[in-house]
Write an enzyme that holds these catalytic residues in place. Sequence first.
Site, mmCIF file in Angstrom:
data_model
loop_
_atom_site.group_PDB
_atom_site.id
_atom_site.type_symbol
_atom_site.label_atom_id
_atom_site.label_comp_id
_atom_site.label_asym_id
_atom_site.label_seq_id
_atom_site.Cartn_x
_atom_site.Cartn_y
_atom_site.Cartn_z
ATOM 1 N N GLU A 57 0.039 8.656 4.008
ATOM 2 C CA GLU A 57 0.594 7.961 2.827
ATOM 3 C C GLU A 57 1.560 6.839 3.180
ATOM 4 O O GLU A 57 1.384 5.745 2.616
ATOM 5 C CB GLU A 57 1.278 8.977 1.896
ATOM 6 C CG GLU A 57 1.732 8.308 0.609
ATOM 7 C CD GLU A 57 2.387 9.270 -0.377
ATOM 8 O OE1 GLU A 57 2.483 10.468 -0.105
ATOM 9 O OE2 GLU A 57 2.813 8.759 -1.426
ATOM 10 N N HIS B 9 -0.983 3.755 4.528
ATOM 11 C CA HIS B 9 -1.462 3.535 3.168
ATOM 12 C C HIS B 9 -0.514 2.663 2.346
ATOM 13 O O HIS B 9 -0.935 1.707 1.697
ATOM 14 C CB HIS B 9 -1.703 4.891 2.469
ATOM 15 C CG HIS B 9 -1.586 4.813 0.994
ATOM 16 N ND1 HIS B 9 -0.402 5.051 0.335
ATOM 17 C CD2 HIS B 9 -2.483 4.458 0.049
ATOM 18 C CE1 HIS B 9 -0.586 4.870 -0.958
ATOM 19 N NE2 HIS B 9 -1.844 4.510 -1.157
HETATM 20 CU CU1 CUO Z 1 -1.587 6.071 -5.678
HETATM 21 CU CU2 CUO Z 1 -2.449 4.176 -3.149
HETATM 22 O O1 CUO Z 1 -1.381 5.816 -3.752
HETATM 23 O O2 CUO Z 1 -2.279 4.263 -5.113
#
Ligand code: CUO
Length: 624
Positions: free
Chosen positions: A307, A322
């Site tokens: 994440e 991410h």
């Molecule tokens: Cu919710 Cu990439 O984590 O949009």
Amino acid sequence: MTLKEKQDRILALFEHLTSLTKHQLPEEQRDARLHDLGHLLRGELSSCFHKEHLEEATHLYEALYKAKNFDDFIHLCEEARQIVNEGMFVYAVSVAILHRDDCKGLAVPPIQEIFPDRFIPAETITQAMKDDHHRKEHEALVVDMEETGNILNPEQRLAYFREDIEINAHHWHWHLVFPATWRPEVMGKVKDRKGELFYYMHQQMCARYDCDRMSVGLQRMIPFQNFEETLEGYSAHLTSLISGLHYASRPEGLHIRDLNDISLQEMERWRGRILDAIHPGHLHDAHGNEVKLDEEHGIDTLGSLIEASHESKNEEYYGNLHNWGHVMLARVHDHDGRFHENPGVMSDTSTSLRDPIFYRYHRFIDNMFQEYKASLHHYTKKELTFPEISVSHVTVKAKVPNIIHTYMATDELELSHGIHLNGPTKVKYHHLNHEPFTYEIHVENKSDSVKHGTFRIFLAPKYDELGNRLILNEQRRLFIELDKFHHGIHKGSNTIVRNSTESSVTISKVHTFNELKAGVGVKESNTEYCSCGWPQHMLVPRGNEKGMDFQLFVMVTDWEDDNVNGALSLICADAVSYCGARDHKYPDKRPMGFPFDRPIDARTPSQFATPNMSFTDIRIQFVH
Ligand code: CUO
């Protein structure tokens, strides 16, 4: 103070934030707890993915969370309103409200009413403002929502999905319930399986998007592949009222470039390192110890790592893949900030679902999770079976059995709480909806006693884009969860009936600003966690005019083995499958997405199915 009075104090914090000036309360007049705030200026777009923004927001929500009592909390919020960036303010105050014990039973007003400019096209808002100047006394205005594109762009066929107000609101709320920076040691509460839920909820959004793509005759998305690829164009048609600038468009043909804060090379390196952890099945934590990606916690560990969230075992080494990806994609048009442009919609959780790149990027992320899942053993028949329980057949009851009709419905959104206008002003818009239906599940219990089942209901298209039967291992990536619930199964034959509105993925009710002001919903206990949940009107894909073939999957597993919290009545576990249950462990022990989370060797449902499962052919028909 009564609950209603508390709710009124909270509503006042969120009203008319788009009109705040740049003036900040001087440092010397502030409460000491708010000293190190106000770095991100008013009028800038805040991002829940940008490291610095998140750090400042965390500083604020932690201070608000620790406030001594409700009065102290409101006092801090009122001061913060005079200091911090508008978007950051809403994010941090909302996180605090959702977690403070003295705010139980209180609702955060809908984000679409706080910042309608994040949901409603700029053309429409401009029209409303013009009409407002010519408003007759006491006249209530209604403006129609403009389209954001036309059929020259085939992706526009999915606008109803990507621009759906409530799916975007759901995504915003999900990230409020699961902040990337959540520190259990400060907040006193552990968010159970947060990393896994990050993987699962986003996997499901992508699967849902693909089901709808196939419904409108488009092929499944092509995943984002690498950081050098050329990107498709996109124009959001949104203008941020706090800045006066639009959310940046992305002309076709651009590609990601280094930002001042982060380089492409770092992203590539992090990705390589994460894959290097997945393949041998272990990673290295910040102290150099090996952490196994085992069957029980591996996906959760990996979710936090990718994440990345505060729980990342080693952010120094594996980075923040991410989150930075969102920021990079949002800045392709002005990578070094020389034009001082706004970022694009990808920078914010309440707008990112609008951009087709969101799904392609999240599929790229999901593919990394899938690599890990592929390293686990495939489920054995024994793991899938529920001895003595069989599902004999399932019917979807609607006007016509086994056909669900979908259609476009009309709704309205009030602008005047978010934007200073002279009276009530509504935007009339359309969204997908479906007729209500029920599942009728016939289950046999061959044992001598009552059994407890976890009923798992999923749906996926039956055929691919060319009309060929999907093999199960491909289809499994498209299976969307519709419901999961606990039900007793008596000896002998049982008919279990479950309503579509009871779904464990959807939110039952979102109270508007006006309803909250009038005290509606305030007395219902614990409404607050319910702000997270997939909209009921988007429960099933659109289908097509002819009636598109889907398979409804129902599986019953042993609840005695699955359940975690016992028969406790969970607080606001309205959309528990995607949002968890407040202050409790995730109530289902099985991996999220079970049994479709791991590769399947069987080619067809009949080779795969054990007696406690059933695949039922149904159709979804869109009516004009
Ligand atoms: Cu919710 Cu990439 O984590 O949009």
